[in-house]
Design a protein around this motif. Structure first.
Motif, PDB file in Angstrom:
ATOM      1  N   ARG A  97       1.017  -1.128  -0.205  1.00  0.00           N
ATOM      2  CA  ARG A  97       0.047  -0.332  -0.031  1.00  0.00           C
ATOM      3  C   ARG A  97       0.880   1.121  -0.005  1.00  0.00           C
ATOM      4  N   LYS A  98       0.683   2.031  -1.001  1.00  0.00           N
ATOM      5  CA  LYS A  98       1.300   3.382  -1.057  1.00  0.00           C
ATOM      6  C   LYS A  98       0.494   4.512  -1.250  1.00  0.00           C
ATOM      7  N   PRO A  99       0.035   5.379  -0.285  1.00  0.00           N
ATOM      8  CA  PRO A  99      -0.949   6.500  -0.329  1.00  0.00           C
ATOM      9  C   PRO A  99      -0.606   7.533  -1.671  1.00  0.00           C
ATOM     10  N   GLY A 100      -1.709   7.765  -2.097  1.00  0.00           N
ATOM     11  CA  GLY A 100      -1.422   8.528  -3.303  1.00  0.00           C
ATOM     12  C   GLY A 100      -1.283   7.966  -4.556  1.00  0.00           C
ATOM     13  N   ILE A 101      -1.046   7.011  -4.828  1.00  0.00           N
ATOM     14  CA  ILE A 101      -0.800   6.010  -6.114  1.00  0.00           C
ATOM     15  C   ILE A 101      -2.262   5.636  -6.866  1.00  0.00           C
ATOM     16  N   SER A 102      -2.131   5.859  -7.920  1.00  0.00           N
ATOM     17  CA  SER A 102      -3.435   5.543  -8.683  1.00  0.00           C
ATOM     18  C   SER A 102      -3.507   3.883  -8.710  1.00  0.00           C
ATOM     19  N   GLY A 103      -4.576   3.423  -9.184  1.00  0.00           N
ATOM     20  CA  GLY A 103      -4.744   2.020  -9.457  1.00  0.00           C
ATOM     21  C   GLY A 103      -3.950   1.551 -10.672  1.00  0.00           C
ATOM     22  N   ASP A 104      -3.868   2.555 -11.614  1.00  0.00           N
ATOM     23  CA  ASP A 104      -3.112   2.185 -12.950  1.00  0.00           C
ATOM     24  C   ASP A 104      -1.909   2.121 -12.772  1.00  0.00           C
ATOM     25  N   GLN A 105      -1.217   3.202 -12.004  1.00  0.00           N
ATOM     26  CA  GLN A 105       0.276   2.946 -11.520  1.00  0.00           C
ATOM     27  C   GLN A 105       0.621   1.909 -10.708  1.00  0.00           C
ATOM     28  N   TRP A 106      -0.057   1.687  -9.819  1.00  0.00           N
ATOM     29  CA  TRP A 106       0.151   0.334  -9.074  1.00  0.00           C
ATOM     30  C   TRP A 106       0.008  -0.889  -9.920  1.00  0.00           C
ATOM     31  N   ARG A 107      -0.915  -1.137 -10.763  1.00  0.00           N
ATOM     32  CA  ARG A 107      -0.912  -2.351 -11.700  1.00  0.00           C
ATOM     33  C   ARG A 107       0.257  -2.303 -12.654  1.00  0.00           C
ATOM     34  N   ALA A 108       0.594  -1.280 -13.122  1.00  0.00           N
ATOM     35  CA  ALA A 108       1.799  -0.930 -14.164  1.00  0.00           C
ATOM     36  C   ALA A 108       3.126  -1.561 -13.308  1.00  0.00           C
ATOM     37  N   LEU A 122      -6.615  -8.687 -10.688  1.00  0.00           N
ATOM     38  CA  LEU A 122      -6.311  -7.390  -9.850  1.00  0.00           C
ATOM     39  C   LEU A 122      -6.973  -6.119 -10.750  1.00  0.00           C
ATOM     40  N   ALA A 123      -7.565  -6.508 -11.813  1.00  0.00           N
ATOM     41  CA  ALA A 123      -8.141  -5.291 -12.508  1.00  0.00           C
ATOM     42  C   ALA A 123      -9.032  -4.235 -11.894  1.00  0.00           C
ATOM     43  N   GLU A 124      -9.642  -4.750 -10.923  1.00  0.00           N
ATOM     44  CA  GLU A 124     -10.621  -3.789 -10.172  1.00  0.00           C
ATOM     45  C   GLU A 124     -10.273  -3.690  -8.739  1.00  0.00           C
ATOM     46  N   THR A 125      -8.923  -4.016  -8.226  1.00  0.00           N
ATOM     47  CA  THR A 125      -8.540  -3.766  -6.999  1.00  0.00           C
ATOM     48  C   THR A 125      -8.002  -2.414  -6.816  1.00  0.00           C
ATOM     49  N   ASP A 126      -8.504  -1.878  -5.534  1.00  0.00           N
ATOM     50  CA  ASP A 126      -8.085  -0.607  -5.306  1.00  0.00           C
ATOM     51  C   ASP A 126      -6.697  -0.784  -4.425  1.00  0.00           C
ATOM     52  N   PRO A 127      -5.641  -0.083  -4.770  1.00  0.00           N
ATOM     53  CA  PRO A 127      -4.420  -0.195  -4.068  1.00  0.00           C
ATOM     54  C   PRO A 127      -4.451   0.247  -2.703  1.00  0.00           C
ATOM     55  N   ALA A 128      -5.472   1.023  -2.322  1.00  0.00           N
ATOM     56  CA  ALA A 128      -5.805   1.540  -0.990  1.00  0.00           C
ATOM     57  C   ALA A 128      -6.078   0.420  -0.078  1.00  0.00           C
ATOM     58  N   ASP A 129      -6.719  -0.675  -0.677  1.00  0.00           N
ATOM     59  CA  ASP A 129      -7.140  -1.635  -0.010  1.00  0.00           C
ATOM     60  C   ASP A 129      -6.077  -2.680   0.435  1.00  0.00           C
ATOM     61  N   VAL A 130      -5.022  -2.650  -0.037  1.00  0.00           N
ATOM     62  CA  VAL A 130      -3.907  -3.645   0.188  1.00  0.00           C
ATOM     63  C   VAL A 130      -3.498  -3.364   1.891  1.00  0.00           C
ATOM     64  N   PRO A 131      -3.514  -4.572   2.389  1.00  0.00           N
ATOM     65  CA  PRO A 131      -3.588  -4.530   4.052  1.00  0.00           C
ATOM     66  C   PRO A 131      -2.414  -4.226   4.633  1.00  0.00           C
ATOM     67  N   THR A 132      -1.325  -4.080   4.013  1.00  0.00           N
ATOM     68  CA  THR A 132       0.060  -3.662   4.556  1.00  0.00           C
ATOM     69  C   THR A 132       0.889  -2.495   3.530  1.00  0.00           C
ATOM     70  N   ALA A 133       1.522  -1.832   4.436  1.00  0.00           N
ATOM     71  CA  ALA A 133       2.635  -1.051   3.736  1.00  0.00           C
ATOM     72  C   ALA A 133       4.084  -1.277   3.926  1.00  0.00           C
TER      73      ALA A 133
END
Length: 180
Positions: A97-108, A122-133
């Motif tokens: 989990r990285k605050p401020g990163i978009s889903g497209d950037q995260w998947r890239a 992972l196409a519909e996954t929101d990176p803000a939902d990742v349980p750890t940083a």
């Protein structure tokens, strides 16, 4: 009737007859050997027990042919391909989990090390939902050969990745989170 007899004379007809004969034989065999308890006739003999190797037998750890079958061939990697630990670590760090990163950037960031099937999941996954940083320790690899499991201790649990060799390189094929 004539059409049926002509069909039976072809290879398809013969194959159909053989399939019917096999199905009838299997059905009769199950009926004869089934006593209604859900157990087969062989179960009455008791459990099958493998011989226990003893230290007196110097060949107890070898198979019948004397070849150690516990050795698994290494997967075929392309020249210069990253090893399993490097791929797993790169993917796990990108997954955090990285605050401020978009889903497209995260998947890239995940895509170079992930299988197409995993990326689709992972196409519909929101990176803000990742349980750890944070990853809190070194990777633990389990398995050999063409499939390896990589487990990373992380804040609040563990990241578990399955990796397989595809196209001459390691790819992450599944991702799981084990909460602490």
């Amino acid at each position: 009737m004539r059409t049926v007899l002509r069909l039976l004379g072809t290879r398809y007809g013969i194959a159909l007859v053989l399939v019917v004969v096999v199905l009838v034989a299997v059905g009769l065999g199950r009926t004869v050997l089934d006593d209604g308890s859900g157990r087969s006739a062989n179960d009455a003999l008791g459990p099958t027990v493998a011989p226990v190797p003893t230290s007196a037998d110097p060949y107890s750890s070898l198979g019948d042919d004397g070849v150690d079958e516990s050795v698994v061939a290494a997967p075929s990697l392309s020249k210069g391909a990253a090893d399993v630990s490097a791929v797993a670590t790169r993917f796990a760090k990108a997954w955090l989990r990285k605050p401020g990163i978009s889903g497209d950037q995260w998947r890239a960031a995940l895509k170079p090390d992930a299988s197409a099937e995993l990326m689709a999941s992972l196409a519909e996954t929101d990176p803000a939902d990742v349980p750890t940083a944070t990853i809190t320790g070194p990777v633990q690899l389990q398995g050999t050969g063409a499939v390896t499991v990589a487990k990373f201790p992380a804040e609040g649990g563990a990241i578990v990745l399955e990796l397989q060799v595809a196209g001459g390189r390691w790819q992450v094929t599944s991702l799981d989170w084990e909460a602490a």
